[in-house]
Write an enzyme that holds these catalytic residues in place. Structure first.
Site, PDB file in Angstrom:
ATOM      1  N   ASN A 156      30.610 -57.248  57.987  1.00  0.00           N
ATOM      2  CA  ASN A 156      29.447 -57.108  57.585  1.00  0.00           C
ATOM      3  C   ASN A 156      28.626 -56.201  58.522  1.00  0.00           C
ATOM      4  OD1 ASN A 156      28.827 -58.243  54.729  1.00  0.00           O
ATOM      5  ND2 ASN A 156      29.540 -59.924  55.582  1.00  0.00           N
ATOM      6  N   GLU A 197      33.910 -63.690  52.167  1.00  0.00           N
ATOM      7  CA  GLU A 197      34.311 -62.782  53.073  1.00  0.00           C
ATOM      8  C   GLU A 197      35.084 -63.551  54.498  1.00  0.00           C
ATOM      9  OE1 GLU A 197      34.691 -59.534  52.041  1.00  0.00           O
ATOM     10  OE2 GLU A 197      35.058 -59.972  54.161  1.00  0.00           O
ATOM     11  N   THR A 229      26.467 -59.491  44.157  1.00  0.00           N
ATOM     12  CA  THR A 229      26.520 -60.192  42.797  1.00  0.00           C
ATOM     13  C   THR A 229      27.618 -60.931  42.439  1.00  0.00           C
ATOM     14  OG1 THR A 229      25.960 -58.032  42.119  1.00  0.00           O
ATOM     15  CG2 THR A 229      26.342 -59.422  40.329  1.00  0.00           C
ATOM     16  N   THR A 277      27.432 -46.240  59.215  1.00  0.00           N
ATOM     17  CA  THR A 277      26.572 -45.576  58.206  1.00  0.00           C
ATOM     18  C   THR A 277      26.840 -43.855  58.286  1.00  0.00           C
ATOM     19  OG1 THR A 277      25.018 -45.493  59.920  1.00  0.00           O
ATOM     20  CG2 THR A 277      24.749 -47.088  58.148  1.00  0.00           C
ATOM     21  N   THR A 329      34.837 -56.539  42.665  1.00  0.00           N
ATOM     22  CA  THR A 329      34.297 -55.228  43.543  1.00  0.00           C
ATOM     23  C   THR A 329      35.379 -55.729  44.821  1.00  0.00           C
ATOM     24  OG1 THR A 329      32.520 -56.739  44.353  1.00  0.00           O
ATOM     25  CG2 THR A 329      31.937 -55.144  42.980  1.00  0.00           C
ATOM     26  N   LYS A 376      33.510 -62.837  39.051  1.00  0.00           N
ATOM     27  CA  LYS A 376      33.491 -62.082  40.355  1.00  0.00           C
ATOM     28  C   LYS A 376      32.719 -62.592  41.232  1.00  0.00           C
ATOM     29  CE  LYS A 376      31.805 -59.045  42.092  1.00  0.00           C
ATOM     30  NZ  LYS A 376      30.975 -58.546  42.645  1.00  0.00           N
TER      31      LYS A 376
END
Lengths: 402, 402
Positions: free
Chosen positions: A397, A274, A190, A402, A153, A179
């Site tokens: 993050n 990240e 994930t 949105t 991803t 991943k």
């Protein structure tokens, strides 16, 4: 991001494909990944312990271990998690399409998904993606790498490793892909991993070796301490090497090689965490049990104060020592020892004189920082790999609009 | 930062002082805080459960509960933690000096310290500070506030609360002070709190009421999930109101008022958390036990992904729901409900249609964000207050130059 195709040896008995079907915006990025087993393979799985888990986790958990798995189909870009009954149906359909195309039973097809949570799969794209993938599988390293790219991803590049191991004159190949870069916005989730070997393993052997290897590798990495709904690690053993099922002693040797490959892959995840500017290797030794050692290492790994100290190149040992203290482990704090990059900072409950500038330089000068904690309660030890915590992590993050 | 002296009623039987002795660089900031009891007071304590704890925690823990406490001496700027035998001696000397000055036994003087870890106390400054404090105690609100300021470290201002409660015709005063803004660099640590009342309590009553109140207030706040070496909460009951020791029914009423005051103080800590732009109120209802509800609330509170979502005004419910799932609590995820600022986002394992812009605006438009989780396992509930996670938090804790 990827370097040129590495010279990796692919275990016999598998074919691979990675294709783009429109789940990722970039048309050059594969988003469907398929692994087909030439013959029924032995398979084992280790899954997230999150009570909220995705449809494919429910499915694979009920179908492993098994001695007749024929394929693993993975999509990225969408986790198919928190999607209710429709999610279960979509997951089953993914398996059905693969099964039809390769002439297998849907029961013997495993499914993995990764990406956004709470959004239904765009099944039209996925149907065409799976059809394309089944039509172009191959057994070359380039096919393997296309499949490895299809499960990514927000990772910065593929995460693969391989090993060749000769045991009592027989040579086995191990190769894996994984991943993960944290559970990252927008809702990206994930850790996924698949380990392949051409060694012949029984169902019990496969599950046992995978569970042990996972405990020492993929279960020892931390980015942000947030457990995903989709974490899955699969082992497929084709048996294509051709010999008898391994003896227990032979299995032990295979497990060593598999652990090496999985550790190599596992550490790539926090290293790619990240915004990470440091990979933190935390060794805890001298504990009464491995569980104790792991608890301490995880508590140190998850402390935002420890993480930010490493980010800033600060030899702030009070933060590390106090994190050890609240890990829920019984120990004598007056015997605790701490080294950072091999430099002694704390011993017998008392600060040690050290050159703070020197320690700071050793942190700043290297991507990897080594935290070494020694207790005097026993012989057990554990190692955990973690990311540091940076301004970029928070920005990435928080700044999702949105 | 402080507003003008508030009109707070101080419980009878106590005198206060706050002085500057040079532990803090700013000469206008008090760094020694003294509370003297006119007569022996009943006292109780709740302390950090960290295995690595400071010398004053060891001392106070062994001396509470008690029915003859005469004073509490606190220094800020230095936690006297991880300081070995010298730290124990320095802590004892602080109590000795106070005892000599006020004509008490050193055994009946409690000590608290907060500030940098792993550095020996500058005892010369502290000796002169304590001497100055004992010479200028008073029972006015301004004296109380000077003492409340003397326990602060990097807090943005004093944290106090008070209540007056009339029970069966008798009126009792409750007043408290606390400090804390996370465990913050350079090595700054600790939540400290002192609650005072003029109600007459037995030793058992004092310990019981304090433990229960702490569980529902100060033990329900999170800034960064890093437990300090010095956390201490003390209750002193002077009995200066003059009547008989409270009955159990009267104690229950006092406890309600004390919980209110402590909740008011406790929420000031995450509200003042390092770099915080939101106070997150997390309510978890419908659990099988309070312990379950608290576990879930804490896991949500500590997730950096939940915290950064609130920082960014992102109604990212997948992050919240998945954090519930890994709290180690048994529940039916298909019945889980989530509301954010009273807006339904998730119900029965399936996403709910909602206006994302509207939810985002409700987060951005208010300092407080309300996360409401409902399970369907029982009647137990819990509330936790937390800070969000911002770029400023990381900067503050990483950019400490050694």
């Amino acid at each position: 991001m990827d370097e040129p195709t590495q010279q990796i040896k692919i275990p016999a008995g598998f074919r691979f494909a990675g294709v783009h079907c429109g789940l990722k915006r970039n048309p050059n990025k594969e988003d469907i990944s398929l692994i087909v087993c030439d013959n029924p393979a032995t398979a084992a799985g280790v899954y997230t312990t999150n009570k909220v888990f995705a449809a494919p986790v429910r499915r694979d958990r009920s179908r492993t271990p098994s001695d007749k798995i024929r394929a693993v189909i993975t999509n990225s870009g969408n986790a198919n998690a928190c999607t209710g009954e429709q999610g279960e149906k979509d997951c089953a359909e993914m398996a059905n399409i693969v099964a039809e195309q390769i002439g297998a039973s849907a029961d013997d097809v495993l499914v993995m998904s990764t990406g956004i949570i709470g959004v239904h799969l765009p099944m039209e794209k996925i149907r065409s993606g799976i059809a394309a993938a089944t039509g172009q599988t191959g057994a070359e390293a380039s096919d393997f790498i296309a499949a490895a790219r299809g499960i990514l991803t927000t990772d910065n590049g593929k995460k693969i490793a391989s090993r060749s191991v000769t045991i009592d004159g027989r040579t086995f190949q191990i190769a894996g892909m994984c991943k993960g870069a944290g559970m990252i916005a927008p809702n990206m989730a994930t850790m996924l991993g698949i380990v392949l070997t051409d060694a012949p393993l029984s169902v019990d052997q496969a599950q046992s070796v995978l569970s042990q290897v996972a405990d020492e590798t993929f279960n020892c990495i931390r980015v942000d301490g947030h457990m995903s709904t989709n974490d899955s690690l699969l082992l497929l053993a084709s048996g294509a090497e051709g010999g008898e099922t391994l003896t227990d002693a032979q299995l032990d040797q295979l497990q060593v090689a598999m652990k090496e490959a999985c550790e190599e892959m596992a550490r790539l995840i926090p290293a790619d965490g990240e915004g990470a500017t440091h990979l933190i290797k935390i060794d805890v030794e001298g504990c009464a049990s491995v569980d104790d050692a792991k608890k301490i290492a995880i508590e140190v790994a998850d402390s935002p104060l420890v993480k930010t100290a490493i980010t800033g190149g600060d030899p702030n040992w009070g933060r590390i020592v106090s994190a050890v203290g609240y890990a829920g482990v019984t120990f004598d704090p007056l015997k605790l020892e701490l080294r950072l990059n091999d430099i002694l900072l704390y011993q017998e409950g008392t600060p040690v004189q050290f050159d703070a500038k020197n320690v700071s330089q050793s942190i700043k000068g290297s991507f990897e920082t080594h935290v070494q904690l020694t207790l005097f309660e026993g012989d057990a030890k554990a190692r955990v790999w973690a990311s540091d915590l940076t301004v970029e992590y928070v920005k990435f993050n928080a700044d999702y609009s949105t």
